[in-house]
Design a protein around this motif. Sequence first.
Motif, PDB file in Angstrom:
ATOM      1  N   LEU A 314       0.834  -1.214   0.000  1.00  0.00           N
ATOM      2  CA  LEU A 314       0.000   0.000   0.000  1.00  0.00           C
ATOM      3  C   LEU A 314       0.866   1.260   0.000  1.00  0.00           C
ATOM      4  N   ASP A 315       2.003   1.193   0.703  1.00  0.00           N
ATOM      5  CA  ASP A 315       2.904   2.357   0.722  1.00  0.00           C
ATOM      6  C   ASP A 315       3.378   2.691  -0.693  1.00  0.00           C
ATOM      7  N   LEU A 316       3.708   1.654  -1.450  1.00  0.00           N
ATOM      8  CA  LEU A 316       4.172   1.905  -2.824  1.00  0.00           C
ATOM      9  C   LEU A 316       3.014   2.345  -3.719  1.00  0.00           C
ATOM     10  N   VAL A 317       1.841   1.749  -3.490  1.00  0.00           N
ATOM     11  CA  VAL A 317       0.668   2.176  -4.261  1.00  0.00           C
ATOM     12  C   VAL A 317       0.410   3.664  -4.011  1.00  0.00           C
ATOM     13  N   GLY A 318       0.631   4.087  -2.780  1.00  0.00           N
ATOM     14  CA  GLY A 318       0.375   5.486  -2.413  1.00  0.00           C
ATOM     15  C   GLY A 318       1.505   6.427  -2.791  1.00  0.00           C
ATOM     16  N   THR A 319       2.605   5.880  -3.292  1.00  0.00           N
ATOM     17  CA  THR A 319       3.731   6.732  -3.709  1.00  0.00           C
ATOM     18  C   THR A 319       3.634   6.965  -5.205  1.00  0.00           C
ATOM     19  N   ASP A 320       3.395   8.178  -5.570  1.00  0.00           N
ATOM     20  CA  ASP A 320       3.211   8.500  -6.987  1.00  0.00           C
ATOM     21  C   ASP A 320       4.453   8.111  -7.787  1.00  0.00           C
ATOM     22  N   GLY A 321       4.263   7.347  -8.836  1.00  0.00           N
ATOM     23  CA  GLY A 321       5.362   6.985  -9.714  1.00  0.00           C
ATOM     24  C   GLY A 321       6.201   5.805  -9.250  1.00  0.00           C
ATOM     25  N   ALA A 322       5.809   5.172  -8.138  1.00  0.00           N
ATOM     26  CA  ALA A 322       6.601   4.036  -7.668  1.00  0.00           C
ATOM     27  C   ALA A 322       6.442   2.836  -8.589  1.00  0.00           C
ATOM     28  N   TYR A 323       5.263   2.694  -9.139  1.00  0.00           N
ATOM     29  CA  TYR A 323       5.004   1.591 -10.068  1.00  0.00           C
ATOM     30  C   TYR A 323       4.787   2.160 -11.478  1.00  0.00           C
ATOM     31  N   PRO A 324       4.933   1.324 -12.501  1.00  0.00           N
ATOM     32  CA  PRO A 324       4.501   1.759 -13.837  1.00  0.00           C
ATOM     33  C   PRO A 324       3.015   2.127 -13.798  1.00  0.00           C
ATOM     34  N   PRO A 325       2.578   3.007 -14.676  1.00  0.00           N
ATOM     35  CA  PRO A 325       1.240   3.596 -14.536  1.00  0.00           C
ATOM     36  C   PRO A 325       0.088   2.601 -14.559  1.00  0.00           C
ATOM     37  N   ASP A 326       0.211   1.506 -15.262  1.00  0.00           N
ATOM     38  CA  ASP A 326      -0.918   0.589 -15.390  1.00  0.00           C
ATOM     39  C   ASP A 326      -0.772  -0.614 -14.455  1.00  0.00           C
ATOM     40  N   GLN A 327      -0.040  -0.420 -13.357  1.00  0.00           N
ATOM     41  CA  GLN A 327       0.292  -1.586 -12.528  1.00  0.00           C
ATOM     42  C   GLN A 327      -0.943  -2.258 -11.922  1.00  0.00           C
TER      43      GLN A 327
ATOM     44  N   MET B 197      -4.778  -2.931 -28.271  1.00  0.00           N
ATOM     45  CA  MET B 197      -4.763  -1.519 -28.653  1.00  0.00           C
ATOM     46  C   MET B 197      -4.659  -0.589 -27.450  1.00  0.00           C
ATOM     47  N   LEU B 198      -5.253  -1.007 -26.330  1.00  0.00           N
ATOM     48  CA  LEU B 198      -5.246  -0.144 -25.149  1.00  0.00           C
ATOM     49  C   LEU B 198      -4.134  -0.513 -24.158  1.00  0.00           C
ATOM     50  N   GLU B 199      -3.229  -1.402 -24.567  1.00  0.00           N
ATOM     51  CA  GLU B 199      -2.105  -1.759 -23.703  1.00  0.00           C
ATOM     52  C   GLU B 199      -1.279  -0.489 -23.446  1.00  0.00           C
ATOM     53  N   TYR B 200      -0.934  -0.255 -22.195  1.00  0.00           N
ATOM     54  CA  TYR B 200      -0.453   1.088 -21.872  1.00  0.00           C
ATOM     55  C   TYR B 200       0.945   1.406 -22.366  1.00  0.00           C
ATOM     56  N   ARG B 201       1.750   0.363 -22.692  1.00  0.00           N
ATOM     57  CA  ARG B 201       3.101   0.684 -23.150  1.00  0.00           C
ATOM     58  C   ARG B 201       3.208   0.690 -24.671  1.00  0.00           C
ATOM     59  N   TYR B 202       2.747  -0.418 -25.289  1.00  0.00           N
ATOM     60  CA  TYR B 202       2.974  -0.557 -26.730  1.00  0.00           C
ATOM     61  C   TYR B 202       1.710  -0.360 -27.559  1.00  0.00           C
ATOM     62  N   GLY B 203       0.559  -0.330 -26.908  1.00  0.00           N
ATOM     63  CA  GLY B 203      -0.697  -0.228 -27.651  1.00  0.00           C
ATOM     64  C   GLY B 203      -0.764   1.062 -28.456  1.00  0.00           C
ATOM     65  N   PRO B 204      -1.312   1.000 -29.660  1.00  0.00           N
ATOM     66  CA  PRO B 204      -1.373   2.207 -30.502  1.00  0.00           C
ATOM     67  C   PRO B 204      -2.165   3.328 -29.848  1.00  0.00           C
ATOM     68  N   ALA B 205      -3.192   2.988 -29.062  1.00  0.00           N
ATOM     69  CA  ALA B 205      -3.961   4.049 -28.394  1.00  0.00           C
ATOM     70  C   ALA B 205      -3.086   4.781 -27.379  1.00  0.00           C
ATOM     71  N   ALA B 206      -2.263   4.000 -26.667  1.00  0.00           N
ATOM     72  CA  ALA B 206      -1.375   4.624 -25.681  1.00  0.00           C
ATOM     73  C   ALA B 206      -0.316   5.476 -26.374  1.00  0.00           C
ATOM     74  N   ARG B 207       0.187   4.978 -27.493  1.00  0.00           N
ATOM     75  CA  ARG B 207       1.193   5.747 -28.239  1.00  0.00           C
ATOM     76  C   ARG B 207       0.601   7.066 -28.743  1.00  0.00           C
ATOM     77  N   LEU B 208      -0.626   6.962 -29.241  1.00  0.00           N
ATOM     78  CA  LEU B 208      -1.297   8.162 -29.731  1.00  0.00           C
ATOM     79  C   LEU B 208      -1.496   9.157 -28.583  1.00  0.00           C
ATOM     80  N   ALA B 209      -1.909   8.624 -27.438  1.00  0.00           N
ATOM     81  CA  ALA B 209      -2.134   9.501 -26.284  1.00  0.00           C
ATOM     82  C   ALA B 209      -0.836  10.193 -25.875  1.00  0.00           C
ATOM     83  N   ARG B 210       0.267   9.437 -25.903  1.00  0.00           N
ATOM     84  CA  ARG B 210       1.560  10.040 -25.554  1.00  0.00           C
ATOM     85  C   ARG B 210       1.931  11.133 -26.565  1.00  0.00           C
ATOM     86  N   TRP B 211       1.684  10.809 -27.832  1.00  0.00           N
ATOM     87  CA  TRP B 211       1.987  11.785 -28.885  1.00  0.00           C
ATOM     88  C   TRP B 211       1.171  13.051 -28.690  1.00  0.00           C
TER      89      TRP B 211
END
Lengths: 550, 364
Positions: A314-327, B197-211
């Motif tokens: 939970l500490d890491l979940v609450g730390t912004d940027g600790a995990y990749p965004p879609d973790q 498509m909605l995969e956050y790293r390689y998905g084209p939607a994510a790439r478009l959003a980053r762009w």
Amino acid sequence: MKLELFNRIVAMQANRRDFMRGAAALAAGTALGSSMAGRALAQDNLRAQLLAIPGVNKGSPTDADWQKVGELCLGPTKANVAEGEFAGVELTFFGINNQGLHNILFRGMLKGWEAYTGAKINWIDLAQADYNPRLQQSIATGTVDFDILAMGAPLEGDTAGKGLLDEMPDWVKTQIDMDDYVGYLKAPVGTWDGKTYRISIDGDCHTMSYRKDYFTDPAITAATGMTEPPSTWAQVQAFTKAIKGQKDPLTGGEAYGFLDPLKYGWGGFGFYFLGDRAAAYAKHPDDSAWLFDPETMKPRVNNPGWVQAIQDVLDLVGTDGAYPPDQLNADPNSTAFSQFLAGTGSMVCWWGDVGSNAKTSDSSIVGDVTGFSINPGADKVYNSKTAAWETPATPNFAPNMAYLGWGIYVTNRVSSDEKKRKAAWSAAAHLGGKDLSLWMAAYPSGFQPYRNSHFNYEEYEAAGYDRAFLEDYLGSNADSYNHPNAALEPRIPGIFQYYSIAEDELMKGVAGQYGSAQEIADAIAADWEKITDQIGRDSQIKLYQASLGD
Amino acid sequence: MATAELPNYGAVSRRRKDWGRALIAAATVLFLATALLQALNSSGLVPLGLRDWRPTLYAYLVWAVALGIGQVMIRGEAGLRALFILPAALFTVAMAIFPTLFGLSIAFTDWNLSSLTGQKFNGFDNLVQLFRDPFYWNAMRNMVIYVLFVLVEYAIAFALALLLNAEIRARKFWRVTFLIPLMLSPVAVSWMIGKSMLEYRYGPAARLARWLGVNNPSFFTDPWVARLWIEAMDAWVSIPFVMILLLAGLQALPREIIEAAKVDGASPWQRFWQIVFPLMLPVSITAIVLRIIFKLKLADIIINVTSGGPGGATDSVSSFIYREYRDRSNVGYGTMLAMFYLVVIVVFITTLLNLLSKRMRRMT
């Protein structure tokens, strides 16, 4: 002498014909005096030959490679089975197809066996998350429709405990050389009421894989202050928080620390990943139990040790940027294969196939910068017997022997038909054979080393692994297997129901649906109590104590 | 007419009637006795060595045939007519009504597949647990949201139907094109869109959003965003279904009324709002109700893409029940959840139809 020759052959990336020519020349040239020495040489030849298929840095092995390995390892089968002996026999094999391996791999490896024996194998392939439900339904509804079963030892309570398995014949024990198993996989694992049911094909434990380059990169080391990989969870936490804003030395993308699979839901297997953290805090060296109180089956999952593990997440979940965004959507497959091996994140706890894939999988880019250690320890450990925290002189380590390894079992559907029974055990023994297992330990197979003979570094070195990587990767496995405080799980019925409901609660917890780590843990404990009452508390207590050896 | 050409079975002798009744009675006794023996065998009270329930199935088939023959023997021509409907009725009993009743019996048991003791009757415990289960009610709340989105889907579908009903170029091509999503499996959509498509790293939607400047586009992390994406995928698959119903309705509208309004100087909006839309109400209501029924079964996309997460934000009742069954082998409670949901759906749809029917009557 011969080893050097093989090393040279492997180094030259000789093809099979060249290799055989070399081996023949060697045999003729050395004119060995005794048949014993000849057999030993043939054995060594075979093992070296196996490890050269396809060779490290030659891409992922293909079905053709699996078939080749299977054919080369038919010797023990031929010693026990006459050609065409099982003509007309049809067997059904039940297992998973995770990562395009497991059953898919077995198909190729059994092709030569089918051709030689005349038996035919039909396959029931399941996604990992579907495996337990399908098995439980078959058992509960009396519709076991398979003869051979790939299964983990935790499910022995559900199968052997209900009389659904066929006892292993003695000739199989000899064929597969069971004495070669590492200590923790010997009885009672694989046995029930004194009878042996399991051919091990895997030895499970979680180890930590980490990126070595993160601890040499000037910017990262300056930001984190760490030049050595963390050895405790407190250090893991500190590193993961401090690394925010840095760049990955390999990919140039965002740098991340430890990768928790916050989408824990994985058919029960995801709970092991909280167990990695919790074992260090909650598995006391003087107490073999860590999931339940053996006398009452009262869950320990809400004791301070487990709560600390959840709090860390939970500490890491609450730390912004600790995990990749879609973790929140990363399950364990994602953390290992889509993230760590593909260059995202610097630490992950997983089974040994991260190690074997790091060097040999096409999708791995971290083979040259990956290091291994046993799971991190904790500076404090909770003692359930005294209900108090203790602070040992050195951190408490408790490697998580998650799933106790896959094994091959034969169901009692074949017990009344001796020909079919022998065929089923022969197929199982082929997959659990000593030489074939070496290849499975070295290449992507879904399985990791489980025999003492798997720790001969020279054999792997000959295949092209570099010695340092070998000692690091295999050493972390060996250290976990042999650890005096290894965390073993109970082989009790319904164990994956406990895990599965815990996954649901954890996912809700990390998404903020509970007020605290304690609330999450209490919810899991309440669910576990219900499951224990449903399945039968008295029988669960008895079986849990038996599995602990109490 | 046709009945005059049929053989006259009207005069049925008493003896034939008695034989008919005896045949049905004998088949009924055989069927009930077989079922009873199987039940005793299954409970372990009378071990007969029967491994499955096939004998009861065969006895049911024999009973069904005897019932048909008996009907003809007893009722003559009326019995013969009954033969046209009897097989379908008996099939429905076997495939829908019996499983429902059987399911109901399971719903009142404590049945965990790992339990060594098997099923145990536990009265209303499952129902009580259901009312206290916050995760089930969370899924119910999500269902309310998903069902409300049907109105948005309807609006989009109506707009598309109007477009495809207009005189546009390549109209047939566009009609087929807009229908394609309906032909796709939701599982394929889950993987192609949700997982790829909605995969956050390689998905084209994510790439478009980053762009476009979004730093770390993640489509399934925030509860509302995740819910919207699940809804969007489901809508993409299902809007063509609503659209095609509405298009059929539009094509059936009497064109002279619309033409008359045009001659009277009504604007396009007035023609739509005061003529087309009211005339389309019966079709619209049918389309919406059908769509709601489909929506209430939403599960496949959720199971594949989010497993109900994050934190149950996208869970539907069906996906929740699926987990209860699949991951926890909790058959008794899972069945109670499904049965309760069935009752909720029946009550909801019936109430909705009654309300709409009254409103329609007032309008016409």
